[in-house]
Design a protein around this motif. Structure first.
Motif, PDB file in Angstrom:
ATOM      1  N   LEU A  13      39.759  88.756  44.932  1.00 17.86           N
ATOM      2  CA  LEU A  13      39.981  87.514  45.658  1.00 17.86           C
ATOM      3  C   LEU A  13      38.830  87.332  46.632  1.00 17.86           C
ATOM      4  CD1 LEU A  13      42.870  88.152  44.563  1.00 17.86           C
ATOM      5  CD2 LEU A  13      43.772  87.216  46.702  1.00 17.86           C
ATOM      6  N   ARG A  14      38.172  86.188  46.547  1.00 13.40           N
ATOM      7  CA  ARG A  14      37.075  85.885  47.472  1.00 13.40           C
ATOM      8  C   ARG A  14      37.100  84.383  47.752  1.00 13.40           C
ATOM      9  NH1 ARG A  14      34.389  82.672  44.461  1.00 13.40           N
ATOM     10  NH2 ARG A  14      33.497  83.181  42.444  1.00 13.40           N
ATOM     11  N   PRO A  15      36.457  83.926  48.842  1.00 10.95           N
ATOM     12  CA  PRO A  15      36.447  82.492  49.117  1.00 10.95           C
ATOM     13  C   PRO A  15      35.809  81.715  47.958  1.00 10.95           C
ATOM     14  CG  PRO A  15      35.760  83.716  51.055  1.00 10.95           C
ATOM     15  CD  PRO A  15      35.824  84.709  49.917  1.00 10.95           C
ATOM     16  N   PRO A  16      36.256  80.481  47.709  1.00  8.41           N
ATOM     17  CA  PRO A  16      35.692  79.684  46.615  1.00  8.41           C
ATOM     18  C   PRO A  16      34.192  79.449  46.809  1.00  8.41           C
ATOM     19  CG  PRO A  16      37.649  78.623  47.529  1.00  8.41           C
ATOM     20  CD  PRO A  16      37.314  79.771  48.429  1.00  8.41           C
ATOM     21  N   ARG A  17      33.489  79.374  45.684  1.00 11.75           N
ATOM     22  CA  ARG A  17      32.039  79.145  45.720  1.00 11.75           C
ATOM     23  C   ARG A  17      31.697  77.959  44.824  1.00 11.75           C
ATOM     24  NH1 ARG A  17      30.055  85.141  44.296  1.00 11.75           N
ATOM     25  NH2 ARG A  17      30.648  86.195  46.223  1.00 11.75           N
ATOM     26  N   PRO A  18      30.493  77.379  45.002  1.00 14.54           N
ATOM     27  CA  PRO A  18      30.113  76.195  44.204  1.00 14.54           C
ATOM     28  C   PRO A  18      30.260  76.416  42.703  1.00 14.54           C
ATOM     29  CG  PRO A  18      28.564  76.495  46.006  1.00 14.54           C
ATOM     30  CD  PRO A  18      29.483  77.679  46.054  1.00 14.54           C
ATOM     31  N   GLU A  19      29.970  77.617  42.206  1.00  8.73           N
ATOM     32  CA  GLU A  19      30.049  77.843  40.758  1.00  8.73           C
ATOM     33  C   GLU A  19      31.485  77.821  40.224  1.00  8.73           C
ATOM     34  OE1 GLU A  19      28.824  80.098  42.967  1.00  8.73           O
ATOM     35  OE2 GLU A  19      29.378  82.155  42.428  1.00  8.73           O
ATOM     36  N   PHE A  68      41.448  81.420  48.629  1.00  6.73           N
ATOM     37  CA  PHE A  68      40.754  82.419  47.810  1.00  6.73           C
ATOM     38  C   PHE A  68      40.674  81.932  46.367  1.00  6.73           C
ATOM     39  CE2 PHE A  68      42.596  85.176  51.127  1.00  6.73           C
ATOM     40  CZ  PHE A  68      41.536  86.026  51.420  1.00  6.73           C
ATOM     41  N   ALA A  69      39.535  82.184  45.724  1.00  8.03           N
ATOM     42  CA  ALA A  69      39.461  82.118  44.264  1.00  8.03           C
ATOM     43  C   ALA A  69      39.910  83.477  43.756  1.00  8.03           C
ATOM     44  CB  ALA A  69      38.026  81.838  43.831  1.00  8.03           C
ATOM     45  N   VAL A  70      40.752  83.478  42.709  1.00  9.90           N
ATOM     46  CA  VAL A  70      41.241  84.732  42.123  1.00  9.90           C
ATOM     47  C   VAL A  70      40.472  84.964  40.827  1.00  9.90           C
ATOM     48  CG1 VAL A  70      43.247  85.945  41.203  1.00  9.90           C
ATOM     49  CG2 VAL A  70      43.539  84.299  43.082  1.00  9.90           C
ATOM     50  N   LEU A  71      39.754  86.079  40.763  1.00 11.03           N
ATOM     51  CA  LEU A  71      38.920  86.379  39.601  1.00 11.03           C
ATOM     52  C   LEU A  71      39.404  87.634  38.901  1.00 11.03           C
ATOM     53  CD1 LEU A  71      35.398  86.073  41.281  1.00 11.03           C
ATOM     54  CD2 LEU A  71      36.807  84.225  40.412  1.00 11.03           C
ATOM     55  N   ASP A  72      39.149  87.715  37.603  1.00  6.86           N
ATOM     56  CA  ASP A  72      39.281  88.969  36.881  1.00  6.86           C
ATOM     57  C   ASP A  72      38.190  89.887  37.426  1.00  6.86           C
ATOM     58  OD1 ASP A  72      38.631  90.992  34.905  1.00  6.86           O
ATOM     59  OD2 ASP A  72      40.012  89.937  33.574  1.00  6.86           O
ATOM     60  N   VAL A 109      49.134  87.604  37.224  1.00  9.73           N
ATOM     61  CA  VAL A 109      48.029  87.219  38.118  1.00  9.73           C
ATOM     62  C   VAL A 109      48.559  86.718  39.460  1.00  9.73           C
ATOM     63  CG1 VAL A 109      46.108  85.598  38.452  1.00  9.73           C
ATOM     64  CG2 VAL A 109      46.419  86.740  36.238  1.00  9.73           C
ATOM     65  N   ALA A 110      49.525  85.795  39.430  1.00 10.72           N
ATOM     66  CA  ALA A 110      50.029  85.246  40.699  1.00 10.72           C
ATOM     67  C   ALA A 110      50.711  86.335  41.518  1.00 10.72           C
ATOM     68  CB  ALA A 110      51.001  84.096  40.434  1.00 10.72           C
ATOM     69  N   THR A 111      51.511  87.165  40.865  1.00 13.83           N
ATOM     70  CA  THR A 111      52.209  88.234  41.587  1.00 13.83           C
ATOM     71  C   THR A 111      51.203  89.192  42.233  1.00 13.83           C
ATOM     72  OG1 THR A 111      54.024  88.079  40.018  1.00 13.83           O
ATOM     73  CG2 THR A 111      53.928  90.076  41.336  1.00 13.83           C
ATOM     74  N   GLY A 112      50.195  89.596  41.463  1.00 15.27           N
ATOM     75  CA  GLY A 112      49.191  90.524  41.993  1.00 15.27           C
ATOM     76  C   GLY A 112      48.401  89.913  43.140  1.00 15.27           C
ATOM     77  N   ALA A 113      47.974  88.664  42.955  1.00 14.68           N
ATOM     78  CA  ALA A 113      47.156  88.007  43.988  1.00 14.68           C
ATOM     79  C   ALA A 113      47.971  87.757  45.255  1.00 14.68           C
ATOM     80  CB  ALA A 113      46.593  86.693  43.444  1.00 14.68           C
ATOM     81  N   LEU A 114      49.244  87.380  45.088  1.00 12.14           N
ATOM     82  CA  LEU A 114      50.090  87.149  46.266  1.00 12.14           C
ATOM     83  C   LEU A 114      50.291  88.456  47.035  1.00 12.14           C
ATOM     84  CD1 LEU A 114      51.837  85.269  47.982  1.00 12.14           C
ATOM     85  CD2 LEU A 114      53.745  85.736  46.425  1.00 12.14           C
ATOM     86  N   GLY A 115      50.499  89.554  46.308  1.00 11.16           N
ATOM     87  CA  GLY A 115      50.671  90.846  46.977  1.00 11.16           C
ATOM     88  C   GLY A 115      49.440  91.243  47.778  1.00 11.16           C
ATOM     89  N   LEU A 116      48.272  91.038  47.182  1.00 14.84           N
ATOM     90  CA  LEU A 116      47.028  91.387  47.882  1.00 14.84           C
ATOM     91  C   LEU A 116      46.852  90.520  49.128  1.00 14.84           C
ATOM     92  CD1 LEU A 116      44.522  91.688  44.899  1.00 14.84           C
ATOM     93  CD2 LEU A 116      45.141  93.517  46.483  1.00 14.84           C
ATOM     94  N   MET A 117      47.053  89.196  48.956  1.00 12.42           N
ATOM     95  CA  MET A 117      46.816  88.307  50.098  1.00 12.42           C
ATOM     96  C   MET A 117      47.848  88.529  51.198  1.00 12.42           C
ATOM     97  SD  MET A 117      46.433  84.204  50.394  1.00 12.42           S
ATOM     98  CE  MET A 117      48.195  83.925  50.268  1.00 12.42           C
TER      99      MET A 117
END
Ligand SMILES: CC(C)(COP(=O)(O)OP(=O)(O)OC[C@H]1O[C@@H](n2cnc3c(N)ncnc32)[C@H](O)[C@@H]1OP(=O)(O)O)[C@@H](O)C(=O)NCCC(=O)NCCS
Length: 189
Positions: A13-19, A68-72, A109-117
Motif C-alpha cells: 500500500l502506497r500513496p497513489p501516483r500518476p502512473e 492508498f493504492a493497493v498493489l500486488d 485483497v480488501a481484507t488484507g489491505a484493510l487489516g494493514l491500513m
C-alpha cells in the motif's frame, strides 16, 4: 502528514501516483464500483488523473485523509484502493473507504489491505476509532468489515443520497481497544 507505505499479505500500500491513472480509470468505470461507492458517475480519464495527481497528494499534505493504492507486492499491478477518507484529528477518528479492481476480487485483497491500513491507523498514526459505512445490501463490503474486526453499530436510515436515491447505510466501528480479528498478525494494532 508524512506519507506512509505498508507491506504484508503479498500486498503493498502506497500513496497513489500518476502512473496509477489508467488502472484507476478502469476500476472506477466498473458498474459495481459505481453502484456501491461515491466515485463520480460517469467517471472520466480527467477524474482518474485528478485523483492521482491532485486529490491524493492534497489529502496527504493536509492530513485530511490518507488514500492508498493497493498493489500486488510481487508484480506491482494495481489491485485496488484503500483509504482513510475523512480524518477528524480532534476526535482521533477516521472514515474508511475502498474498492478492488473487478479482476482482483474475492481473493482477500480488501481484507488484507484493510487489516494493514487499520493496524497503521490505530497504531503509528495514533487514531483511536475507525468508521466504515456500507449500503445495507452491499454483502461483500459488509463481510470485509466483519473480517476486519469491525463491530456493527447500527443502521442509518436514508443516510446517503446516492445517484438520486436515499440509501440506508450500516455503520461499523473499530476501536483501538477492540480485539484484533482472529488470524491477524500481532503487529496489526
Ligand atoms: C467490496 C469489495 C471491496 C470486496 O473486495 P474483495 O477483495 O473481493 O474482498 P475479499 O476477497 O477480501 O473478501 C472478503 C469477504 O467478503 C466475501 N465476499 C467478497 N465478495 C463477495 C460478494 N460479491 N458477495 C458476498 N460475499 C463476498 C468473501 O467471500 C470474503 O468472505 P469470507 O472470508 O467469509 O469468504 C469489492 O467487491 C468491491 O470493490 N466492490 C465494489 C466497491 C465497493 O463495494 N466498495 C465498498 C463500498 S462501502
Amino acid at each position: 502528514m508524512r506519507e506512509a507505505e505498508l507491506r504484508g499479505d503479498g500486498l503493498r500500500l502506497r500513496p497513489p501516483r500518476p502512473e496509477d491513472a489508467g488502472p484507476v480509470l478502469a476500476a472506477c468505470t466498473d458498474p459495481d464500483t459505481q453502484r456501491w461507492t461515491r466515485v463520480p458517475v460517469p467517471y472520466s480519464e480527467a477524474d482518474a488523473v485528478a485523483f492521482v495527481t491532485r486529490f491524493g497528494p492534497d489529502q496527504w499534505a493536509t492530513g485530511a485523509g490518507a488514500p492508498f493504492a493497493v498493489l500486488d507486492d510481487g508484480t506491482g499491478v494495481l489491485l485496488g484502493s484503500m483509504g482513510l477518507n475523512v480524518i477528524v484529528w480532534a476526535d482521533r477518528r477516521a472514515e474508511v473507504g475502498y474498492w478492488v479492481a473487478p479482476g482482483a476480487r474475492r481473493r482477500g485483497v480488501a481484507t488484507g489491505a484493510l487489516g494493514l491500513m487499520a493496524g497503521w491507523a490505530l497504531g503509528e498514526l495514533g487514531l483511536e476509532r475507525l468508521e466504515l459505512y456500507a449500503e445495507a445490501d452491499n454483502a461483500a463490503s459488509r463481510r470485509v468489515a466483519e473480517r476486519g474486526g469491525f463491530t456493527l453499530e447500527g443502521v442509518l436510515r436514508g443516510r446517503d443520497l446516492h445517484r438520486g436515491e436515499r440509501r440506508d447505510m450500516v455503520a461499523y466501528g473499530l476501536l483501538a481497544t477492540d480485539p484484533r480479528p482472529s488470524g491477524s498478525p500481532a503487529e496489526r494494532w
